[in-house]
Scaffold this motif. Sequence first.
Motif, PDB file in Angstrom:
ATOM      1  N   HIS A   1       0.840  -1.197   0.000  1.00 60.33           N
ATOM      2  CA  HIS A   1       0.000   0.000   0.000  1.00 60.33           C
ATOM      3  C   HIS A   1       0.878   1.249   0.000  1.00 60.33           C
ATOM      4  N   PRO A   2       0.473   2.314  -0.712  1.00 59.75           N
ATOM      5  CA  PRO A   2       1.272   3.540  -0.709  1.00 59.75           C
ATOM      6  C   PRO A   2       1.249   4.219   0.656  1.00 59.75           C
ATOM      7  N   LEU A   3       2.345   4.920   0.956  1.00 57.81           N
ATOM      8  CA  LEU A   3       2.443   5.668   2.200  1.00 57.81           C
ATOM      9  C   LEU A   3       2.043   7.121   1.978  1.00 57.81           C
ATOM     10  N   LEU A   4       1.576   7.758   3.039  1.00 58.35           N
ATOM     11  CA  LEU A   4       1.211   9.171   2.960  1.00 58.35           C
ATOM     12  C   LEU A   4       2.427  10.025   2.594  1.00 58.35           C
ATOM     13  N   PRO A   5       2.257  11.019   1.723  1.00 58.49           N
ATOM     14  CA  PRO A   5       3.338  11.976   1.484  1.00 58.49           C
ATOM     15  C   PRO A   5       3.705  12.693   2.784  1.00 58.49           C
ATOM     16  N   LEU A   6       4.904  13.239   2.819  1.00 61.13           N
ATOM     17  CA  LEU A   6       5.436  13.843   4.035  1.00 61.13           C
ATOM     18  C   LEU A   6       4.507  14.920   4.596  1.00 61.13           C
ATOM     19  N   ALA A   7       4.026  15.808   3.742  1.00 59.15           N
ATOM     20  CA  ALA A   7       3.164  16.898   4.217  1.00 59.15           C
ATOM     21  C   ALA A   7       1.869  16.357   4.808  1.00 59.15           C
ATOM     22  N   ASP A   8       1.299  15.332   4.185  1.00 58.20           N
ATOM     23  CA  ASP A   8       0.051  14.761   4.688  1.00 58.20           C
ATOM     24  C   ASP A   8       0.262  14.046   6.028  1.00 58.20           C
ATOM     25  N   LEU A   9       1.405  13.399   6.178  1.00 53.77           N
ATOM     26  CA  LEU A   9       1.720  12.757   7.454  1.00 53.77           C
ATOM     27  C   LEU A   9       1.800  13.797   8.567  1.00 53.77           C
ATOM     28  N   GLY A  10       2.500  14.891   8.310  1.00 47.05           N
ATOM     29  CA  GLY A  10       2.610  15.940   9.309  1.00 47.05           C
ATOM     30  C   GLY A  10       1.258  16.540   9.668  1.00 47.05           C
ATOM     31  N   SER A  11       0.412  16.744   8.654  1.00 47.83           N
ATOM     32  CA  SER A  11      -0.912  17.295   8.892  1.00 47.83           C
ATOM     33  C   SER A  11      -1.749  16.359   9.759  1.00 47.83           C
ATOM     34  N   ALA A  12      -1.718  15.069   9.449  1.00 41.06           N
ATOM     35  CA  ALA A  12      -2.491  14.102  10.225  1.00 41.06           C
ATOM     36  C   ALA A  12      -2.000  14.019  11.672  1.00 41.06           C
ATOM     37  N   ALA A  13      -0.689  14.125  11.856  1.00 40.55           N
ATOM     38  CA  ALA A  13      -0.119  14.012  13.202  1.00 40.55           C
ATOM     39  C   ALA A  13      -0.181  15.317  13.981  1.00 40.55           C
ATOM     40  N   GLY A  14      -0.464  16.429  13.284  1.00 41.51           N
ATOM     41  CA  GLY A  14      -0.407  17.728  13.939  1.00 41.51           C
ATOM     42  C   GLY A  14       0.999  18.068  14.380  1.00 41.51           C
ATOM     43  N   ALA A  15       1.978  17.673  13.561  1.00 39.41           N
ATOM     44  CA  ALA A  15       3.387  17.816  13.932  1.00 39.41           C
ATOM     45  C   ALA A  15       4.175  18.432  12.794  1.00 39.41           C
ATOM     46  N   ALA A  16       5.248  19.129  13.140  1.00 39.80           N
ATOM     47  CA  ALA A  16       6.212  19.569  12.138  1.00 39.80           C
ATOM     48  C   ALA A  16       6.959  18.352  11.608  1.00 39.80           C
ATOM     49  N   THR A  17       7.487  18.457  10.389  1.00 41.89           N
ATOM     50  CA  THR A  17       8.232  17.341   9.805  1.00 41.89           C
ATOM     51  C   THR A  17       9.568  17.826   9.263  1.00 41.89           C
ATOM     52  N   GLY A  18      10.514  16.918   9.235  1.00 46.12           N
ATOM     53  CA  GLY A  18      11.791  17.132   8.585  1.00 46.12           C
ATOM     54  C   GLY A  18      12.137  15.878   7.806  1.00 46.12           C
ATOM     55  N   GLU A  19      12.886  16.031   6.729  1.00 49.92           N
ATOM     56  CA  GLU A  19      13.196  14.890   5.864  1.00 49.92           C
ATOM     57  C   GLU A  19      14.567  14.312   6.183  1.00 49.92           C
ATOM     58  N   VAL A  20      14.624  12.976   6.250  1.00 50.47           N
ATOM     59  CA  VAL A  20      15.872  12.230   6.327  1.00 50.47           C
ATOM     60  C   VAL A  20      16.036  11.520   4.984  1.00 50.47           C
ATOM     61  N   VAL A  21      17.067  11.875   4.243  1.00 50.79           N
ATOM     62  CA  VAL A  21      17.255  11.359   2.884  1.00 50.79           C
ATOM     63  C   VAL A  21      18.080  10.080   2.930  1.00 50.79           C
ATOM     64  N   ARG A  22      17.555   9.028   2.325  1.00 48.28           N
ATOM     65  CA  ARG A  22      18.249   7.742   2.302  1.00 48.28           C
ATOM     66  C   ARG A  22      19.251   7.722   1.146  1.00 48.28           C
ATOM     67  N   LEU A  23      20.512   7.462   1.465  1.00 50.24           N
ATOM     68  CA  LEU A  23      21.582   7.529   0.465  1.00 50.24           C
ATOM     69  C   LEU A  23      21.354   6.531  -0.668  1.00 50.24           C
ATOM     70  N   GLU A  24      20.993   5.314  -0.327  1.00 53.54           N
ATOM     71  CA  GLU A  24      20.817   4.294  -1.357  1.00 53.54           C
ATOM     72  C   GLU A  24      19.669   4.642  -2.297  1.00 53.54           C
ATOM     73  N   TRP A  25      18.618   5.259  -1.769  1.00 60.23           N
ATOM     74  CA  TRP A  25      17.498   5.661  -2.616  1.00 60.23           C
ATOM     75  C   TRP A  25      17.950   6.700  -3.635  1.00 60.23           C
ATOM     76  N   VAL A  26      18.737   7.672  -3.193  1.00 56.40           N
ATOM     77  CA  VAL A  26      19.255   8.691  -4.111  1.00 56.40           C
ATOM     78  C   VAL A  26      20.081   8.033  -5.212  1.00 56.40           C
ATOM     79  N   ALA A  27      20.946   7.106  -4.840  1.00 57.13           N
ATOM     80  CA  ALA A  27      21.812   6.446  -5.827  1.00 57.13           C
ATOM     81  C   ALA A  27      21.001   5.617  -6.811  1.00 57.13           C
ATOM     82  N   GLU A  28      19.980   4.936  -6.332  1.00 57.37           N
ATOM     83  CA  GLU A  28      19.166   4.094  -7.211  1.00 57.37           C
ATOM     84  C   GLU A  28      18.308   4.935  -8.146  1.00 57.37           C
ATOM     85  N   GLN A  29      17.807   6.061  -7.661  1.00 54.51           N
ATOM     86  CA  GLN A  29      17.049   6.956  -8.541  1.00 54.51           C
ATOM     87  C   GLN A  29      17.941   7.530  -9.630  1.00 54.51           C
ATOM     88  N   ALA A  30      19.166   7.876  -9.283  1.00 52.81           N
ATOM     89  CA  ALA A  30      20.095   8.437 -10.262  1.00 52.81           C
ATOM     90  C   ALA A  30      20.468   7.440 -11.344  1.00 52.81           C
TER      91      ALA A  30
END
Length: 363
Positions: free
Chosen positions: A101-130
């Motif tokens: 199942h797809p996961l909520l986008p970052l902004a939607d997760l923060g909205s649902a939680a009533g919380a600020a969000t920050g992104e942690v970028v996964r190195l392997e994901w960046v390399a695989e996308q490239a």
Amino acid sequence: MIDQHCHSVVAGEVDDDAFAALLTESDRPPAPGTTPWDSALGLAVRRWCPPALGLPAHTAPADYLARRRELGAAAATRTLLRAAGLTTLLVDTGLTEAAGHPLLPLADLGSAAGAATGEVVRLEWVAEQAARGAVSAAGWLATVGDALRSAAGRAVAVKSVLAYRYGLAVPPEPPTDAEVLRAAGEWLRGPRTRLADPVLERHLLWSALDLGLPIQLHTGFGDPDLRLGQADPALLVDFVRAAEPSGVPIVLLHCYPYHRQAAWLAQAFPQVYVDVGLTLSYTGPRAAAVLGEVLELAPFGKVLFSTDAYGLPELYLVGAAQYRHALAALLGEWQRDGACTAADAERLAGLVSVGNARRLYGC
């Protein structure tokens, strides 16, 4: 509290089997006659989550799931996330689905939680996308470098799953340019679906050091793709020594059952921090004992709270509740024994819950 390492949650309804599958690190079907509900984590879900949805604690799984469906996925997700009482979520965006199942986008997760969000970028994901559009090893390396520098402008940290792909016994020097080009060429001639080459993993780690952001590293237990003995954080000691002059913080995630080794690393090296996420959820009624073992050696200013929640909003609530309960029990014991004052306990709780993360990530 600041949840310094977590993932997003499923956007819609999940069936009973998919829900149960997210209560275990295993990606295999359960053995005949067993269920992931019958585990320390399963008990923790039944303890902490039903009251948030208007049911008694320890409600049977079938009744709990029926109530969840009655409320609907959106309402249940919002209620459970907000019941966790978290102010900031630092989210690893390298995973985009759970149990199919797809996961909520970052902004939607923060909205649902009533919380600020920050992104942690996964190195392997960046390399695989490239790799998707790369036509040469040199081109891929340039694209990865540009993507990491761009990520550094928006992210609070980077993360590696080196423990899954190769293991944590990392040589104490970066690979040479020739080694990296050769390894990249070999990987790009394959299906390009999963980066697991040890030379390229080392290249990503050293590239991450150049960014200056904190580096989160998976250590300890995980799914069956892991060789547990190769995920012992003590294996990182040569890399930690070599990286020390950079001053870049290295955050050891999860750590169990090697949490005492991780605590030693945090004591021995100024730039090493230790996280108690995932572990406290999975160890159930033993969470206070495990947290106490971390705090035997780890400096209080180097320990970080997280949930490592993934897929289910319940895991945010469980992670937060397990942590609060374990910390309160442990600090209460210390005060009764005369090991610390009430003021000491309050200050320690503030450091691990929010202060250390705020200082480390600037959030």
